[in-house]
Structures are given as structure tokens and as C-alpha cells.
Motif scaffolding. Structure first.
Motif, PDB file in Angstrom:
ATOM      1  N   SER A   1      36.613  -1.492   4.284  1.00 40.90           N
ATOM      2  CA  SER A   1      35.787  -0.621   5.117  1.00 40.90           C
ATOM      3  C   SER A   1      35.157   0.406   4.196  1.00 40.90           C
ATOM      4  CB  SER A   1      36.632   0.092   6.182  1.00 40.90           C
ATOM      5  OG  SER A   1      37.137  -0.834   7.106  1.00 40.90           O
ATOM      6  N   TYR A   2      33.838   0.416   4.151  1.00 42.59           N
ATOM      7  CA  TYR A   2      33.101   1.352   3.317  1.00 42.59           C
ATOM      8  C   TYR A   2      32.847   2.613   4.142  1.00 42.59           C
ATOM      9  CZ  TYR A   2      32.455  -2.704   0.342  1.00 42.59           C
ATOM     10  OH  TYR A   2      32.678  -3.794  -0.467  1.00 42.59           O
ATOM     11  N   VAL A   3      33.268   3.764   3.629  1.00 46.63           N
ATOM     12  CA  VAL A   3      33.236   5.001   4.393  1.00 46.63           C
ATOM     13  C   VAL A   3      32.152   5.957   3.900  1.00 46.63           C
ATOM     14  CG1 VAL A   3      34.616   7.013   5.088  1.00 46.63           C
ATOM     15  CG2 VAL A   3      35.695   4.754   4.895  1.00 46.63           C
ATOM     16  N   ALA A   4      32.034   6.120   2.586  1.00 47.97           N
ATOM     17  CA  ALA A   4      31.067   7.065   2.012  1.00 47.97           C
ATOM     18  C   ALA A   4      30.578   6.524   0.676  1.00 47.97           C
ATOM     19  CB  ALA A   4      31.699   8.443   1.838  1.00 47.97           C
ATOM     20  N   ALA A   5      29.484   7.095   0.191  1.00 49.53           N
ATOM     21  CA  ALA A   5      28.889   6.656  -1.072  1.00 49.53           C
ATOM     22  C   ALA A   5      29.255   7.609  -2.204  1.00 49.53           C
ATOM     23  CB  ALA A   5      27.367   6.602  -0.933  1.00 49.53           C
ATOM     24  N   ALA A   6      29.258   7.076  -3.419  1.00 47.62           N
ATOM     25  CA  ALA A   6      29.450   7.890  -4.623  1.00 47.62           C
ATOM     26  C   ALA A   6      28.327   7.561  -5.588  1.00 47.62           C
ATOM     27  CB  ALA A   6      30.794   7.591  -5.260  1.00 47.62           C
ATOM     28  N   ARG A   7      27.908   8.547  -6.359  1.00 49.81           N
ATOM     29  CA  ARG A   7      26.811   8.370  -7.309  1.00 49.81           C
ATOM     30  C   ARG A   7      27.225   8.625  -8.750  1.00 49.81           C
ATOM     31  NH1 ARG A   7      22.085   7.843  -4.614  1.00 49.81           N
ATOM     32  NH2 ARG A   7      22.066   8.529  -2.468  1.00 49.81           N
ATOM     33  N   ALA A   8      28.249   9.444  -8.932  1.00 47.00           N
ATOM     34  CA  ALA A   8      28.661   9.825 -10.289  1.00 47.00           C
ATOM     35  C   ALA A   8      30.106  10.296 -10.256  1.00 47.00           C
ATOM     36  CB  ALA A   8      27.757  10.951 -10.806  1.00 47.00           C
TER      37      ALA A   8
ATOM     38  N   ASP B   1      36.720   9.845  -4.308  1.00 45.76           N
ATOM     39  CA  ASP B   1      35.949  10.404  -5.411  1.00 45.76           C
ATOM     40  C   ASP B   1      36.712  11.594  -6.003  1.00 45.76           C
ATOM     41  OD1 ASP B   1      35.476  12.626  -3.745  1.00 45.76           O
ATOM     42  OD2 ASP B   1      33.369  12.141  -3.411  1.00 45.76           O
ATOM     43  N   GLU B   2      36.094  12.271  -6.982  1.00 45.40           N
ATOM     44  CA  GLU B   2      36.746  13.389  -7.673  1.00 45.40           C
ATOM     45  C   GLU B   2      37.089  14.550  -6.752  1.00 45.40           C
ATOM     46  OE1 GLU B   2      35.373  13.680 -12.208  1.00 45.40           O
ATOM     47  OE2 GLU B   2      33.715  13.886 -10.777  1.00 45.40           O
ATOM     48  N   GLN B   3      36.338  14.708  -5.690  1.00 45.36           N
ATOM     49  CA  GLN B   3      36.577  15.807  -4.754  1.00 45.36           C
ATOM     50  C   GLN B   3      37.599  15.436  -3.683  1.00 45.36           C
ATOM     51  OE1 GLN B   3      33.232  14.892  -5.645  1.00 45.36           O
ATOM     52  NE2 GLN B   3      33.530  16.402  -7.242  1.00 45.36           N
ATOM     53  N   GLY B   4      38.105  14.200  -3.742  1.00 46.40           N
ATOM     54  CA  GLY B   4      39.081  13.750  -2.761  1.00 46.40           C
ATOM     55  C   GLY B   4      38.475  13.115  -1.523  1.00 46.40           C
TER      56      GLY B   4
ATOM     57  N   THR C   1      41.515   3.936 -12.016  1.00 49.10           N
ATOM     58  CA  THR C   1      40.438   4.915 -12.149  1.00 49.10           C
ATOM     59  C   THR C   1      39.229   4.266 -12.819  1.00 49.10           C
ATOM     60  OG1 THR C   1      41.285   5.714 -14.266  1.00 49.10           O
ATOM     61  CG2 THR C   1      42.001   6.894 -12.291  1.00 49.10           C
ATOM     62  N   LEU C   2      38.063   4.793 -12.481  1.00 51.36           N
ATOM     63  CA  LEU C   2      36.824   4.309 -13.068  1.00 51.36           C
ATOM     64  C   LEU C   2      35.856   5.471 -13.167  1.00 51.36           C
ATOM     65  CD1 LEU C   2      34.904   2.008 -14.003  1.00 51.36           C
ATOM     66  CD2 LEU C   2      34.286   1.726 -11.588  1.00 51.36           C
ATOM     67  N   ASP C   3      35.351   5.705 -14.364  1.00 56.34           N
ATOM     68  CA  ASP C   3      34.302   6.694 -14.574  1.00 56.34           C
ATOM     69  C   ASP C   3      32.969   5.993 -14.351  1.00 56.34           C
ATOM     70  OD1 ASP C   3      36.037   8.824 -15.226  1.00 56.34           O
ATOM     71  OD2 ASP C   3      36.236   8.058 -17.267  1.00 56.34           O
ATOM     72  N   LEU C   4      32.255   6.406 -13.320  1.00 52.10           N
ATOM     73  CA  LEU C   4      31.020   5.724 -12.943  1.00 52.10           C
ATOM     74  C   LEU C   4      29.939   5.889 -14.005  1.00 52.10           C
ATOM     75  CD1 LEU C   4      30.780   6.478  -9.129  1.00 52.10           C
ATOM     76  CD2 LEU C   4      31.803   4.519 -10.297  1.00 52.10           C
TER      77      LEU C   4
ATOM     78  N   ARG D   1      34.296  10.330 -11.431  1.00 52.22           N
ATOM     79  CA  ARG D   1      35.444   9.415 -11.485  1.00 52.22           C
ATOM     80  C   ARG D   1      35.890   9.062 -10.078  1.00 52.22           C
ATOM     81  NH1 ARG D   1      40.428  10.404 -15.382  1.00 52.22           N
ATOM     82  NH2 ARG D   1      38.875   9.464 -16.736  1.00 52.22           N
ATOM     83  N   ILE D   2      36.151   7.779  -9.865  1.00 59.47           N
ATOM     84  CA  ILE D   2      36.745   7.328  -8.615  1.00 59.47           C
ATOM     85  C   ILE D   2      38.183   6.917  -8.897  1.00 59.47           C
ATOM     86  CG2 ILE D   2      34.571   6.701  -7.510  1.00 59.47           C
ATOM     87  CD1 ILE D   2      35.214   3.742  -8.251  1.00 59.47           C
ATOM     88  N   THR D   3      39.038   7.084  -7.885  1.00 67.28           N
ATOM     89  CA  THR D   3      40.460   6.769  -8.043  1.00 67.28           C
ATOM     90  C   THR D   3      40.941   5.988  -6.829  1.00 67.28           C
ATOM     91  OG1 THR D   3      40.817   8.793  -9.315  1.00 67.28           O
ATOM     92  CG2 THR D   3      42.766   7.756  -8.360  1.00 67.28           C
ATOM     93  N   ALA D   4      41.623   4.881  -7.097  1.00 68.72           N
ATOM     94  CA  ALA D   4      42.185   4.049  -6.032  1.00 68.72           C
ATOM     95  C   ALA D   4      43.708   4.088  -6.097  1.00 68.72           C
ATOM     96  CB  ALA D   4      41.697   2.611  -6.171  1.00 68.72           C
ATOM     97  N   ARG D   5      44.322   4.141  -4.915  1.00 74.65           N
ATOM     98  CA  ARG D   5      45.783   4.087  -4.782  1.00 74.65           C
ATOM     99  C   ARG D   5      46.101   3.134  -3.635  1.00 74.65           C
ATOM    100  NH1 ARG D   5      44.903   9.353  -6.433  1.00 74.65           N
ATOM    101  NH2 ARG D   5      46.364  10.130  -7.986  1.00 74.65           N
ATOM    102  N   ALA D   6      47.306   2.567  -3.664  1.00 78.10           N
ATOM    103  CA  ALA D   6      47.700   1.633  -2.612  1.00 78.10           C
ATOM    104  C   ALA D   6      49.185   1.780  -2.315  1.00 78.10           C
ATOM    105  CB  ALA D   6      47.377   0.196  -3.035  1.00 78.10           C
ATOM    106  N   ARG D   7      49.562   1.254  -1.143  1.00 80.92           N
ATOM    107  CA  ARG D   7      50.974   1.255  -0.771  1.00 80.92           C
ATOM    108  C   ARG D   7      51.292  -0.027  -0.006  1.00 80.92           C
ATOM    109  NH1 ARG D   7      51.097   2.681   4.669  1.00 80.92           N
ATOM    110  NH2 ARG D   7      49.271   3.862   5.337  1.00 80.92           N
ATOM    111  N   VAL D   8      52.537  -0.440  -0.112  1.00 76.11           N
ATOM    112  CA  VAL D   8      53.017  -1.621   0.593  1.00 76.11           C
ATOM    113  C   VAL D   8      53.243  -1.249   2.052  1.00 76.11           C
ATOM    114  CG1 VAL D   8      54.882  -3.320   0.728  1.00 76.11           C
ATOM    115  CG2 VAL D   8      54.129  -2.469  -1.508  1.00 76.11           C
TER     116      VAL D   8
END
Length: 140
Positions: A90-97, A122-125, A39-42, A99-106
Motif C-alpha cells: 500500500s503506497y501512502v506518501a511520496a518521497a523525493r530525497a 522517510d527521514e521525518q518519520g 536503509t536507502l539514500d535516495l 534517506r528512507i528506512t524500512a522495518r518489519a515484524r513477524v
């Protein structure tokens, strides 16, 4: 790298003295399934000159979540050392403010190579970016 691992804890945080301190993200590993969340708070330093999340920060966060997921795949008890062989974004959408959250799977792998798929929201999913990565276990 120091880990805050309490005996019997269901999750632990990675405390990396390097780029994590510079970027300000938080990395949490769930011991139950080896999953990783970053997670990262922008804040203003995370944005580019247009006021949107910088692509390099996106790449860093996705590399961290995918790499830690691969590390747990190789060795859930000792958090295996590894290097990134390739990372495709692949960049899909932009965020300006917010919290962003990243998850991954094998998605595949063996004794020394892991294939990982990651997503950043982003915070809204809303999906912001995806990553596919290949990671190689190293012996230190």
C-alpha cells in the motif's frame, strides 16, 4: 550471499552481490531480537519520471526487509533461505530525497511459512508505504 558477521557482534550487515549492489540499499540484522532494518539514500536513479521515489524501489526495499525478518524468524543463527510467496503493498506518501528506512515484524507463522508486516518511512518519520508478505523457507 555473504554476511559480515563478527563473533559476538550484536548486529551484522547483509552483503548481497545481486540486487543490493544495483539498488544501493543497506541491510542490517540485529542479533538480539532478529529485527531487520533496510536503509536507502535516495539518488536520481531511485526516482521515477516525476521526481518521486519509484514504486518498484519501494517494493524491493519492503521485500528485502520482510524477507530478512522472515529468515531470522526461521533460523536466527544461520539466516535461513526463503522465497517470497506473496507481497501486498500500500503506497501512502511520496518521497523525493533523503534517506528512507524500512522495518518489519513477524505477525505469524510456523516451520515453513512466515507472515510479515513491513513499513517504510522517510527521514521525518512519515509513513511512505506498508507491506504484508508471506515467505516460505526453502532447503538449499
Amino acid at each position: 550471499m555473504e554476511n559480515d558477521i563478527a563473533e559476538g557482534a550484536q548486529s551484522f550487515q547483509i552483503e548481497d552481490p545481486g540486487v543490493q549492489q544495483l539498488g544501493g540499499y543497506k541491510t542490517t540484522i540485529d542479533r538480539r531480537d532478529g529485527s531487520c532494518i533496510v536503509t536507502l539514500d535516495l539518488e536520481p536513479p531511485h526516482l521515477n519520471r516525476h521526481g518521486i521515489l519509484h514504486g518498484g524501489i519501494v517494493a524491493t526495499v519492503l521485500d528485502v526487509v520482510c524477507g530478512n525478518t522472515a529468515s531470522q524468524f526461521f533460523d536466527p543463527e544461520n539466516h535461513a533461505a526463503l522465497v517470497t510467496v506473496s507481497l501486498t503493498l500500500s503506497y501512502v506518501a511520496a518521497a523525493r530525497a533523503g534517506r528512507i528506512t524500512a522495518r518489519a515484524r513477524v505477525t505469524g507463522g510456523g516451520k515453513s511459512i512466515a507472515h510479515i508486516f513491513g513499513e517504510l518511512h522517510d527521514e521525518q518519520g512519515q509513513l511512505l508505504a506498508t507491506a504484508t508478505g508471506v515467505f516460505k523457507r526453502i532447503r538449499t
